[in-house]
Design an enzyme around this catalytic site. Sequence first.
Site, mmCIF file in Angstrom:
data_model
loop_
_atom_site.group_PDB
_atom_site.id
_atom_site.type_symbol
_atom_site.label_atom_id
_atom_site.label_comp_id
_atom_site.label_asym_id
_atom_site.label_seq_id
_atom_site.Cartn_x
_atom_site.Cartn_y
_atom_site.Cartn_z
ATOM 1 C CB SER A 34 -0.925 0.004 1.231
ATOM 2 O OG SER A 34 -1.873 1.050 1.120
ATOM 3 C CG ASN A 35 -0.395 4.744 -1.293
ATOM 4 O OD1 ASN A 35 -1.162 5.354 -0.564
ATOM 5 N ND2 ASN A 35 -0.757 4.338 -2.501
ATOM 6 N N PRO A 36 0.934 5.447 2.090
ATOM 7 C CG PRO A 36 2.488 7.077 2.698
ATOM 8 C CD PRO A 36 2.265 5.928 1.738
#
Length: 110
Positions: A34-36
């Site tokens: 994922s990413n933040p």
Amino acid sequence: MFIACLTPEDLHGKRILVTAGPTWEPIDPVRFISNPSSGKMGYAIARAARQRGAEVTLISGPSSLPKPPGVTCIDVQTSEAMAEAVFEHFEAADIIIKAAAVSDYTSKSK
């Protein structure tokens, strides 16, 4: 809401589709890529469009943000699920705003 009293209803009658948040791409039952992304931008756009009179559908990846009032919210997790939801609703939309941070990669096997 005080702001709503001062906001022009220039989007009244428009149907707006907004995407927001990250997507989670599973590697196995416990891990994911994922990413933040928080989803703040997409949620703010959806909220503002609703305040301006639009009928808004928000398709969001996992986010801890509260759902904007008066907005139809569709929760998804993966990029595939987000794409399916967008394809299901895009023909009814007058305006589409894609603010989601969709994952660039997915696991070959899950």
